[in-house]
Design a protein around this motif. Structure first.
Motif, mmCIF file in Angstrom:
data_model
loop_
_atom_site.group_PDB
_atom_site.id
_atom_site.type_symbol
_atom_site.label_atom_id
_atom_site.label_comp_id
_atom_site.label_asym_id
_atom_site.label_seq_id
_atom_site.Cartn_x
_atom_site.Cartn_y
_atom_site.Cartn_z
ATOM 1 N N ARG A 32 0.582 -1.178 0.262
ATOM 2 C CA ARG A 32 0.104 -0.097 0.287
ATOM 3 C C ARG A 32 1.063 1.276 0.188
ATOM 4 N NH1 ARG A 32 -5.539 -1.429 1.817
ATOM 5 N NH2 ARG A 32 -5.857 1.005 1.884
ATOM 6 N N GLU A 78 1.710 3.105 -8.429
ATOM 7 C CA GLU A 78 0.140 2.509 -8.269
ATOM 8 C C GLU A 78 -0.037 2.674 -9.912
ATOM 9 O OE1 GLU A 78 -2.832 5.222 -5.787
ATOM 10 O OE2 GLU A 78 -2.384 6.012 -8.170
ATOM 11 N N SER A 170 -0.614 -1.896 -6.033
ATOM 12 C CA SER A 170 0.005 -1.190 -6.276
ATOM 13 C C SER A 170 1.674 -2.189 -5.500
ATOM 14 C CB SER A 170 0.312 -0.029 -5.124
ATOM 15 O OG SER A 170 -0.818 -0.442 -3.604
#
Length: 341
Positions: A32, A78, A170
């Motif tokens: 993340r 991302e 991601s």
């Protein structure tokens, strides 16, 4: 093109740059990018087509963050995606046969001894060392591994499930300097104020649902999948990532380092030597010999900032030009190796 010729990129020399700040804390990897660790890092510009402005902008956004500390070079990527799929599970598979994300690093900017890293949505990786670009004979060292590599993937949606509410995937990557400094100048990791040459690529295949699975779309004319899209941070001007001289500049700073970067004039000198390297190689491919005559390599209407010296033998050449301060010279030879002396 004649056998042995190398394409000269038709692109203005304007590689992207990125101010890479020192990390304020240690990273706990979960894939993340929305956690506090990354809050001090800026996003790169959105990726563009590998050929640059002559091609349409990518339909799906890709962007990257970078940080560093005494132990690691950190990357967070991302990838906006409504079709999240991957098939390869064995390390050092040819990961770009799936949709993937790729990192390229040339620590000393000489275009030799650089790293390539690829990862898919299953968190399967391929890391390799290139002795030289393929145009100069390679070879890739597939057995080389980034010892201590740490990676994680987060999926906002569902993997390998057509029809799922997918938004993006991601990636977090932590590469230890203990491995990366192998090809760096004096085998040292970067210090504040220094830069390394880096680029990123996203490979995206056309896919469709078949029998509850994602399958590559087949071109009926060839019976093979349509060619993949290649989306990158710093455009290359041709469909080939293995021109390290065109990769971006990543500048390492402290937590409160400068916000801007001005390309040193010496980098322009190196680029003009690179262009002469392409042309000397291509002259040989056409004529069977190298030339010491600059007029044979430069068109009359071209403006150059350097006055190079050219030395040749039947199978070798070396082209050199003074650095900006005149205290040293930059040299390039027939296999593309560039150095200062």
């Amino acid at each position: 093109m004649h056998v042995g010729q190398v394409p000269e990129p038709k692109i203005e020399y304007a590689p992207k740059h990125y101010i890479c700040r020192r990390a304020a804390e240690k990273l706990t990897l979960d894939g993340r990018i929305d956690k506090p660790f990354w809050s001090t890092a800026e996003w790169t510009e959105d990726f563009v087509d590998i050929e640059g402005d002559i091609r349409p902008r990518p339909a799906k956004q890709t962007r990257v963050k970078m940080l560093w500390d005494d132990d690691y070079f950190y990357f967070g990527a991302e990838l906006i995606e409504d079709q999240i799929w991957a098939t390869l599970t064995e390390r050092d598979s040819v990961i770009f046969y799936d949709n993937d994300f790729e990192i390229f690093i040339d620590p000393d900017g000489d275009s030799h001894h650089y790293y390539e890293f690829e990862i898919n949505a299953l968190n399967t990786v391929w890391d390799l060392l290139l002795i030289k670009p393929y145009r100069d004979g390679g070879p890739p060292v597939n057995g080389w591994d980034i010892t201590g590599l740490r990676t994680a993937v987060h999926i906002d949606g569902e993997l390998n499930r057509p029809g799922a509410a997918n938004r993006m995937w991601s990636i977090e990557v932590a590469m230890p300097w203990s491995s990366l400094r192998e090809c760096a100048k004096d085998t040292k990791q970067p210090a504040e104020g220094q830069f390394w040459r880096v680029n990123f690529s996203r490979v995206e295949w056309q896919a469709e649902e078949q029998d509850g699975q994602y399958k590559k779309v087949i071109n009926p004319d060839s019976g093979k999948p349509f060619p993949e899209d290649n989306w990158v941070w710093s455009p290359m001007g041709l469909v080939n990532m293995h021109y390290p001289e065109l990769w971006g500049y990543v500048v390492f700073t402290g937590e409160d380092g400068p916000d801007s970067f001005e390309l040193p004039q010496d980098e322009r000198i190196k680029w003009e030597l690179r262009k002469l390297y392409y042309r000397e190689r291509n002259y040989f491919a056409c004529h069977g010999s190298f030339t010491e005559h600059l007029q044979a390599l430069i068109a009359e209407d071209e403006h150059w900032s350097i006055v190079p010296s050219i030395e040749t033998t039947s199978s070798l050449f070396q082209i050199s030009a003074p650095s900006t301060n005149g205290k040293s010279r930059f040299c390039i030879r027939e296999d593309g190796k560039l150095w200062e002396e």
